[in-house]
Design a protein around this motif. Sequence first.
Motif, PDB file in Angstrom:
ATOM      1  N   SER A 180       0.832  -1.202   0.000  1.00 52.27           N
ATOM      2  CA  SER A 180       0.000   0.000   0.000  1.00 52.27           C
ATOM      3  C   SER A 180       0.868   1.254   0.000  1.00 52.27           C
ATOM      4  O   SER A 180       0.545   2.246  -0.650  1.00 52.27           O
ATOM      5  N   GLY A 181       1.985   1.204   0.721  1.00 48.28           N
ATOM      6  CA  GLY A 181       2.901   2.332   0.737  1.00 48.28           C
ATOM      7  C   GLY A 181       3.512   2.593  -0.623  1.00 48.28           C
ATOM      8  O   GLY A 181       3.713   3.746  -1.012  1.00 48.28           O
ATOM      9  N   TYR A 182       3.802   1.527  -1.351  1.00 53.31           N
ATOM     10  CA  TYR A 182       4.355   1.695  -2.697  1.00 53.31           C
ATOM     11  C   TYR A 182       3.365   2.443  -3.589  1.00 53.31           C
ATOM     12  O   TYR A 182       3.746   3.341  -4.340  1.00 53.31           O
ATOM     13  N   TYR A 183       2.094   2.078  -3.491  1.00 51.97           N
ATOM     14  CA  TYR A 183       1.084   2.744  -4.303  1.00 51.97           C
ATOM     15  C   TYR A 183       0.742   4.139  -3.781  1.00 51.97           C
ATOM     16  O   TYR A 183       0.126   4.933  -4.484  1.00 51.97           O
ATOM     17  N   SER A 184       1.121   4.438  -2.546  1.00 56.31           N
ATOM     18  CA  SER A 184       0.814   5.745  -1.964  1.00 56.31           C
ATOM     19  C   SER A 184       1.945   6.742  -2.127  1.00 56.31           C
ATOM     20  O   SER A 184       1.822   7.886  -1.712  1.00 56.31           O
ATOM     21  N   LYS A 185       3.061   6.302  -2.717  1.00 54.77           N
ATOM     22  CA  LYS A 185       4.245   7.167  -2.727  1.00 54.77           C
ATOM     23  C   LYS A 185       4.036   8.431  -3.549  1.00 54.77           C
ATOM     24  O   LYS A 185       4.667   9.437  -3.292  1.00 54.77           O
ATOM     25  N   ASP A 186       3.157   8.390  -4.528  1.00 50.41           N
ATOM     26  CA  ASP A 186       2.921   9.562  -5.371  1.00 50.41           C
ATOM     27  C   ASP A 186       1.445   9.926  -5.289  1.00 50.41           C
ATOM     28  O   ASP A 186       0.650   9.568  -6.151  1.00 50.41           O
ATOM     29  N   LEU A 187       1.089  10.628  -4.218  1.00 52.67           N
ATOM     30  CA  LEU A 187      -0.313  10.997  -4.014  1.00 52.67           C
ATOM     31  C   LEU A 187      -0.627  12.277  -4.784  1.00 52.67           C
ATOM     32  O   LEU A 187      -0.513  13.383  -4.262  1.00 52.67           O
ATOM     33  N   THR A 188      -1.012  12.110  -6.026  1.00 54.52           N
ATOM     34  CA  THR A 188      -1.427  13.251  -6.837  1.00 54.52           C
ATOM     35  C   THR A 188      -2.818  13.687  -6.387  1.00 54.52           C
ATOM     36  O   THR A 188      -3.471  13.025  -5.572  1.00 54.52           O
ATOM     37  N   HIS A 213     -12.863  -6.615  10.228  1.00 52.91           N
ATOM     38  CA  HIS A 213     -11.731  -6.440   9.313  1.00 52.91           C
ATOM     39  C   HIS A 213     -11.719  -5.095   8.602  1.00 52.91           C
ATOM     40  O   HIS A 213     -10.829  -4.844   7.785  1.00 52.91           O
ATOM     41  N   LEU A 214     -12.655  -4.225   8.933  1.00 48.35           N
ATOM     42  CA  LEU A 214     -12.656  -2.895   8.334  1.00 48.35           C
ATOM     43  C   LEU A 214     -11.554  -2.012   8.919  1.00 48.35           C
ATOM     44  O   LEU A 214     -11.336  -0.897   8.444  1.00 48.35           O
ATOM     45  N   TRP A 215     -10.857  -2.504   9.914  1.00 44.75           N
ATOM     46  CA  TRP A 215      -9.790  -1.716  10.518  1.00 44.75           C
ATOM     47  C   TRP A 215      -8.745  -1.321   9.481  1.00 44.75           C
ATOM     48  O   TRP A 215      -8.138  -0.253   9.579  1.00 44.75           O
ATOM     49  N   TYR A 216      -8.552  -2.162   8.464  1.00 48.90           N
ATOM     50  CA  TYR A 216      -7.493  -1.866   7.495  1.00 48.90           C
ATOM     51  C   TYR A 216      -7.849  -0.651   6.644  1.00 48.90           C
ATOM     52  O   TYR A 216      -6.970   0.133   6.290  1.00 48.90           O
ATOM     53  N   LEU A 217      -9.119  -0.473   6.321  1.00 47.07           N
ATOM     54  CA  LEU A 217      -9.520   0.690   5.524  1.00 47.07           C
ATOM     55  C   LEU A 217      -9.226   1.995   6.261  1.00 47.07           C
ATOM     56  O   LEU A 217      -8.658   2.929   5.689  1.00 47.07           O
ATOM     57  N   ILE A 218      -9.627   2.053   7.522  1.00 46.75           N
ATOM     58  CA  ILE A 218      -9.425   3.293   8.273  1.00 46.75           C
ATOM     59  C   ILE A 218      -7.947   3.496   8.588  1.00 46.75           C
ATOM     60  O   ILE A 218      -7.440   4.618   8.599  1.00 46.75           O
ATOM     61  N   SER A 219      -7.212   2.411   8.815  1.00 46.51           N
ATOM     62  CA  SER A 219      -5.769   2.525   9.051  1.00 46.51           C
ATOM     63  C   SER A 219      -5.054   3.018   7.805  1.00 46.51           C
ATOM     64  O   SER A 219      -4.160   3.863   7.877  1.00 46.51           O
ATOM     65  N   LEU A 220      -5.445   2.481   6.650  1.00 43.52           N
ATOM     66  CA  LEU A 220      -4.835   2.907   5.392  1.00 43.52           C
ATOM     67  C   LEU A 220      -5.132   4.380   5.121  1.00 43.52           C
ATOM     68  O   LEU A 220      -4.262   5.126   4.656  1.00 43.52           O
ATOM     69  N   LEU A 221      -6.350   4.814   5.416  1.00 45.23           N
ATOM     70  CA  LEU A 221      -6.695   6.223   5.249  1.00 45.23           C
ATOM     71  C   LEU A 221      -5.822   7.099   6.145  1.00 45.23           C
ATOM     72  O   LEU A 221      -5.260   8.107   5.695  1.00 45.23           O
ATOM     73  N   CYS A 222      -5.680   6.712   7.404  1.00 49.34           N
ATOM     74  CA  CYS A 222      -4.846   7.490   8.329  1.00 49.34           C
ATOM     75  C   CYS A 222      -3.389   7.504   7.870  1.00 49.34           C
ATOM     76  O   CYS A 222      -2.716   8.540   7.950  1.00 49.34           O
ATOM     77  N   MET A 223      -2.891   6.355   7.383  1.00 50.50           N
ATOM     78  CA  MET A 223      -1.509   6.305   6.906  1.00 50.50           C
ATOM     79  C   MET A 223      -1.303   7.215   5.704  1.00 50.50           C
ATOM     80  O   MET A 223      -0.279   7.895   5.593  1.00 50.50           O
ATOM     81  N   ARG A 224      -2.261   7.234   4.797  1.00 49.29           N
ATOM     82  CA  ARG A 224      -2.114   8.068   3.604  1.00 49.29           C
ATOM     83  C   ARG A 224      -2.233   9.551   3.929  1.00 49.29           C
ATOM     84  O   ARG A 224      -1.605  10.378   3.285  1.00 49.29           O
ATOM     85  N   ILE A 225      -3.024   9.889   4.915  1.00 51.07           N
ATOM     86  CA  ILE A 225      -3.111  11.292   5.339  1.00 51.07           C
ATOM     87  C   ILE A 225      -1.805  11.714   6.017  1.00 51.07           C
ATOM     88  O   ILE A 225      -1.313  12.824   5.817  1.00 51.07           O
TER      89      ILE A 225
END
Length: 198
Positions: A79-87, A153-165
């Motif tokens: 997920s981090g690889y895909y988040s590296k370029d947040l256009t 298992h929805l924890w991953y969605l909210i965690s991913l959102l927080c990580m990307r922010i």
Amino acid sequence: SAADIAVGMEEQFSMFTTASNCEEAPSMDDRLSFAKFVLITLVVLGHFIEAYSKAGNQVATVIMHLIYSFHVPAFVLISGYYSKDLTSARRRKLLSGLVLPYVILQPLFCVAYTGLFYGTDDSETQDGMMTQNWSLMSGRRRRDWNFLYPFAHLWYLISLLCMRIWLPFALEMKYTVWFHMILGCLVGYNDSVGRFLS
């Protein structure tokens, strides 16, 4: 037919294991897509055998802990690889790809599991493995559902959102890798953190 499916799977797998018979090597996106497929398969297997582990099967317990020891960090790395370029376009996709599914699925899962695992009478309440005493009825269970505590298992969605922010701020920090490694270890040993925003 089953033979055609097997041949197709073999061709897909060979694309990721060798490039000698191909004109060009698979791209990074192809390799990551295959890695996601393998990880998702392992997660499904891990959740399937979790019931056997809870029943006392030692082999299932070892396999489950082996899968659980690396699958979440692997998903985070991908997920981090895909988040590296947040256009700006990718930032807008955060709403459609993470927030919207979470807002829809959180109440649906809570309603479904409350209906499946809980009766109307407190005496019929089951301490469901998947529900962990989530309920729609205020004051009747140990934990009431809300959007700040992701369900199952929805924890991953909210965690991913927080990580990307948080990512743009993290990239500006000095010694960010060391800081986040130490912080992750400290948080992991702190029982007071709990499941708030995962």
